[in-house]
Design a protein around this motif. Structure first.
Motif, mmCIF file in Angstrom:
data_model
loop_
_atom_site.group_PDB
_atom_site.id
_atom_site.type_symbol
_atom_site.label_atom_id
_atom_site.label_comp_id
_atom_site.label_asym_id
_atom_site.label_seq_id
_atom_site.Cartn_x
_atom_site.Cartn_y
_atom_site.Cartn_z
ATOM 1 N N ASN A 9 0.834 -1.132 -0.001
ATOM 2 C CA ASN A 9 -0.072 0.052 -0.167
ATOM 3 C C ASN A 9 0.664 1.423 -0.029
ATOM 4 O OD1 ASN A 9 -2.264 -1.384 -0.039
ATOM 5 N ND2 ASN A 9 -2.567 -1.324 2.409
ATOM 6 N N LEU A 10 1.974 1.199 0.524
ATOM 7 C CA LEU A 10 3.024 2.361 0.807
ATOM 8 C C LEU A 10 3.464 2.550 -0.713
ATOM 9 C CD1 LEU A 10 4.516 4.617 2.258
ATOM 10 C CD2 LEU A 10 6.156 2.785 2.812
ATOM 11 N N LYS A 11 4.097 1.459 -1.325
ATOM 12 C CA LYS A 11 4.650 1.609 -2.620
ATOM 13 C C LYS A 11 3.613 2.426 -3.409
ATOM 14 C CE LYS A 11 7.829 -2.165 -2.070
ATOM 15 N NZ LYS A 11 8.561 -3.427 -2.769
ATOM 16 N N LEU A 12 2.215 1.703 -3.590
ATOM 17 C CA LEU A 12 1.219 2.156 -4.458
ATOM 18 C C LEU A 12 0.971 3.784 -4.037
ATOM 19 C CD1 LEU A 12 -1.000 1.966 -6.380
ATOM 20 C CD2 LEU A 12 -2.494 1.089 -4.614
ATOM 21 N N ALA A 13 1.056 4.251 -2.746
ATOM 22 C CA ALA A 13 0.823 5.621 -2.397
ATOM 23 C C ALA A 13 1.875 6.524 -3.043
ATOM 24 C CB ALA A 13 0.472 5.529 -1.009
ATOM 25 N N ILE A 14 3.123 5.952 -2.807
ATOM 26 C CA ILE A 14 4.403 6.709 -3.235
ATOM 27 C C ILE A 14 4.061 6.836 -4.736
ATOM 28 C CG2 ILE A 14 6.743 6.435 -3.578
ATOM 29 C CD1 ILE A 14 6.847 5.235 -0.956
ATOM 30 N N ALA A 15 3.877 5.653 -5.525
ATOM 31 C CA ALA A 15 3.540 5.944 -7.048
ATOM 32 C C ALA A 15 2.620 6.756 -7.390
ATOM 33 C CB ALA A 15 3.093 4.426 -7.615
ATOM 34 N N ARG A 16 1.369 6.713 -6.763
ATOM 35 C CA ARG A 16 0.442 7.870 -6.885
ATOM 36 C C ARG A 16 0.912 9.419 -6.727
ATOM 37 N NH1 ARG A 16 -4.851 4.510 -4.433
ATOM 38 N NH2 ARG A 16 -4.895 3.090 -6.366
ATOM 39 N N LEU A 17 1.652 9.412 -5.589
ATOM 40 C CA LEU A 17 1.955 10.923 -5.156
ATOM 41 C C LEU A 17 3.225 11.214 -6.311
ATOM 42 C CD1 LEU A 17 2.685 13.161 -3.156
ATOM 43 C CD2 LEU A 17 4.370 11.715 -2.260
ATOM 44 N N GLU A 18 3.902 10.389 -6.732
ATOM 45 C CA GLU A 18 4.933 10.691 -7.875
ATOM 46 C C GLU A 18 4.283 11.029 -9.037
ATOM 47 O OE1 GLU A 18 8.083 11.091 -8.274
ATOM 48 O OE2 GLU A 18 8.278 11.112 -6.073
ATOM 49 N N ARG A 19 3.070 10.756 -9.420
ATOM 50 C CA ARG A 19 2.350 11.243 -10.557
ATOM 51 C C ARG A 19 1.875 12.674 -10.459
ATOM 52 N NH1 ARG A 19 -2.194 6.938 -12.230
ATOM 53 N NH2 ARG A 19 -2.629 8.551 -13.513
ATOM 54 N N THR A 20 1.909 13.008 -9.171
ATOM 55 C CA THR A 20 1.364 14.359 -8.885
ATOM 56 C C THR A 20 2.531 15.458 -9.123
ATOM 57 O OG1 THR A 20 1.789 14.377 -6.612
ATOM 58 C CG2 THR A 20 -0.394 13.662 -7.660
ATOM 59 N N ILE A 21 3.920 15.094 -9.137
ATOM 60 C CA ILE A 21 5.030 16.000 -8.967
ATOM 61 C C ILE A 21 5.762 15.585 -10.508
ATOM 62 C CG2 ILE A 21 7.379 16.088 -8.208
ATOM 63 C CD1 ILE A 21 6.489 14.531 -5.796
ATOM 64 N N ILE A 22 5.706 16.833 -11.274
ATOM 65 C CA ILE A 22 6.050 17.018 -12.670
ATOM 66 C C ILE A 22 7.918 17.256 -12.328
ATOM 67 C CG2 ILE A 22 6.002 18.172 -14.768
ATOM 68 C CD1 ILE A 22 3.589 16.431 -13.858
ATOM 69 N N ARG A 23 8.559 16.287 -13.091
ATOM 70 C CA ARG A 23 10.038 16.174 -12.820
ATOM 71 C C ARG A 23 10.622 16.384 -14.328
ATOM 72 N NH1 ARG A 23 11.731 14.787 -7.712
ATOM 73 N NH2 ARG A 23 10.322 13.751 -6.478
ATOM 74 N N THR A 24 11.542 17.259 -14.448
ATOM 75 C CA THR A 24 12.211 17.367 -16.091
ATOM 76 C C THR A 24 13.077 15.936 -16.381
ATOM 77 O OG1 THR A 24 13.887 18.325 -17.400
ATOM 78 C CG2 THR A 24 14.247 18.100 -14.963
ATOM 79 N N PRO A 25 12.685 15.167 -17.472
ATOM 80 C CA PRO A 25 13.473 14.082 -17.940
ATOM 81 C C PRO A 25 14.918 14.256 -18.385
ATOM 82 C CG PRO A 25 11.867 14.858 -19.505
ATOM 83 C CD PRO A 25 11.563 15.819 -18.505
ATOM 84 N N GLN A 26 15.166 15.589 -18.723
ATOM 85 C CA GLN A 26 16.518 15.763 -19.151
ATOM 86 C C GLN A 26 16.762 17.285 -18.841
ATOM 87 O OE1 GLN A 26 16.165 15.679 -23.737
ATOM 88 N NE2 GLN A 26 16.019 18.064 -23.459
ATOM 89 N N SER A 27 18.235 17.534 -18.791
ATOM 90 C CA SER A 27 18.777 18.599 -18.547
ATOM 91 C C SER A 27 18.431 19.673 -19.760
ATOM 92 C CB SER A 27 19.996 18.779 -18.337
ATOM 93 O OG SER A 27 20.723 17.781 -17.268
ATOM 94 N N GLY A 28 18.280 20.842 -19.633
ATOM 95 C CA GLY A 28 17.915 21.936 -20.460
ATOM 96 C C GLY A 28 17.482 23.253 -19.928
ATOM 97 N N GLN A 29 16.614 24.203 -21.151
ATOM 98 C CA GLN A 29 16.269 25.533 -20.840
ATOM 99 C C GLN A 29 14.803 25.241 -21.128
ATOM 100 O OE1 GLN A 29 17.897 28.392 -23.497
ATOM 101 N NE2 GLN A 29 17.803 29.906 -21.786
ATOM 102 N N ILE A 30 14.042 25.979 -20.037
ATOM 103 C CA ILE A 30 12.579 26.061 -20.356
ATOM 104 C C ILE A 30 12.303 27.040 -21.420
ATOM 105 C CG2 ILE A 30 10.414 26.778 -19.237
ATOM 106 C CD1 ILE A 30 11.784 24.340 -17.876
ATOM 107 N N LEU A 31 11.751 26.692 -22.466
ATOM 108 C CA LEU A 31 11.423 27.445 -23.607
ATOM 109 C C LEU A 31 10.124 27.920 -23.541
ATOM 110 C CD1 LEU A 31 13.060 24.827 -26.520
ATOM 111 C CD2 LEU A 31 14.148 26.704 -25.352
ATOM 112 N N LYS A 32 9.143 27.290 -23.243
ATOM 113 C CA LYS A 32 7.838 27.914 -23.395
ATOM 114 C C LYS A 32 7.048 27.279 -22.218
ATOM 115 C CE LYS A 32 4.378 30.443 -25.305
ATOM 116 N NZ LYS A 32 4.310 31.800 -25.291
ATOM 117 N N ILE A 33 6.127 27.918 -21.751
ATOM 118 C CA ILE A 33 5.024 27.530 -20.301
ATOM 119 C C ILE A 33 3.789 27.852 -21.232
ATOM 120 C CG2 ILE A 33 4.333 28.212 -18.275
ATOM 121 C CD1 ILE A 33 7.239 28.739 -17.337
#
Length: 370
Positions: free
Chosen positions: A237-261
């Motif tokens: 249950n904890l692993k499932l809760a952590i997975a669901r929590l991670e889906r609410t956190i947007i992380r960058t998949p690569q290094s770079g520059q923010i071009l457009k929001i």
């Protein structure tokens, strides 16, 4: 004289004509050579883009952004948090609750394990208490029986001797009867001693069996208690809760520059996504080479990139040639240009990315040299 004069004038005209035409006769050759050099180069339109192309980072369409942590132009690294979705706080609470349940389950497991092991140790100690003392009693009883048996044998010999003397008339009947009584008494004593030994051995066997049964029962109780404490379930249950929590956190998949929001704090995510990111530290030009010219393009060739938006031309190197023919993406402003032309994308690595780091999608002219 007249004939000689005419011939002289003719020779002069021929001389002048040959000398005036000689330089002109060389011009077509130079033009042909220049045209050959130009034919060997490949010209194309292209667009500027970061290394790895521009990546659009999104989320569930319709979900709102709770907090946006970046702004346009900001440099980010792999794994950096870009934004939190509106459901972040709820999923964080669910994760904390699951972690608490897991800790409680582990504590119960520890307590049950300690109690069960204590019961097992107590039952095992009973076995030790049974084995040593009762065995000593049995050994002592056996020694007593052996002593009684020796006395009995001696009295039986006396009885045999007294019986012989009685038959010879040497002793009275009373004396013989006394010996018979002694033998019977000793025999009864031996029988009682053996009965006591059997009782001790039976008691010891029964006590050991009971103690061993208690040990097995304590072990079974421990296993049952541990199985009832659902540590694995709580951990899942904890692993499932952590997975669901991670889906609410947007992380960058690569290094770079923010071009457009596209979506800011409080806004819902649309089909465009949340933002776009690209590695502007290394820029490329994607040249759209006509399918008829692509055979003359090779990896490693030098390319000259030019545009009115650039202060100077940029040199690049052909790094990759596409494997698929498609339609043009970069449209020429010339109304006579072929908009349905079939082209192959050629990626050119720029030697100076700084000039175009902030010009993603800039239209440029590309000349790939032989």
């Amino acid at each position: 004289m007249a004939i000689v004069g005419v011939l002289g004038i003719g020779m002069i005209k021929i001389y002048q004509f040959s000398h005036t035409q000689a330089p002109n006769s060389q011009m077509p050759i130079a033009k042909i050579q220049s045209q050959k050099n130009q034919v060997r180069s490949v010209a194309a339109l292209g667009r500027v883009e970061p290394q790895g192309e521009v990546i659009t980072i999104g989320g569930s369409v319709g979900e709102r952004i709770d907090k946006l942590l970046v702004q346009e132009g900001q440099q980010v690294k792999v794994g950096d948090v870009l934004a939190y979705l509106d459901s972040y706080q709820e999923q964080l609470a669910a994760k904390n609750a699951a972690a608490t349940q897991l800790q409680e389950a582990r504590n119960r497991m520890k307590a049950e394990s300690m109690f069960g092991k204590a019961q097992i140790a107590e039952a095992e100690s009973r076995i030790g208490q049974i084995k040593t003392p009762q065995m000593s009693e049995i050994v002592a009883q056996k020694a007593t029986i052996e002593g009684i048996e020796v006395d009995l044998q001696a009295k039986q010999k006396d009885l045999e001797r007294f019986t012989y003397l009685h038959n010879q008339g040497a002793i009275s009947q009373q004396s013989l009867d006394d010996k018979v009584l002694e033998v019977r008494t000793k025999q009864n004593e031996l029988n009682n001693a053996k009965a006591t030994l059997a009782k001790l051995e039976q008691g010891r066997s029964t006590d050991l069996l009971n103690a061993q049964t208690q040990v097995r029962s304590a072990q079974a109780s421990l296993q049952l208690a541990e199985s009832k404490v659902q540590v694995e379930s709580a951990n899942s249950n904890l692993k499932l809760a952590i997975a669901r929590l991670e889906r609410t956190i947007i992380r960058t998949p690569q290094s770079g520059q923010i071009l457009k929001i596209f979506a800011h704090s409080g806004e819902a995510i649309s089909d465009q996504g949340i933002l776009q990111i690209g590695n502007t530290k290394q820029m490329y030009v994607v040249a759209e080479v006509y399918e008829t010219d692509v055979s003359r393009v090779k990896v490693g060739q030098t390319a000259v990139i030019s545009s009115n938006a650039l202060p100077k031309d940029i040199i690049g190197v052909v790094e990759q040639i596409g494997l698929k023919i498609g339609k043009k993406d970069v449209l020429n402003t010339d109304p006579a240009a072929k908009i349905d032309a079939r082209v192959v994308e050629v990626k050119i690595r720029l030697t100076d990315s700084q000039l175009v780091a902030g010009l993603t999608n800039l239209e440029v002219n590309v000349l790939i040299k032989p």
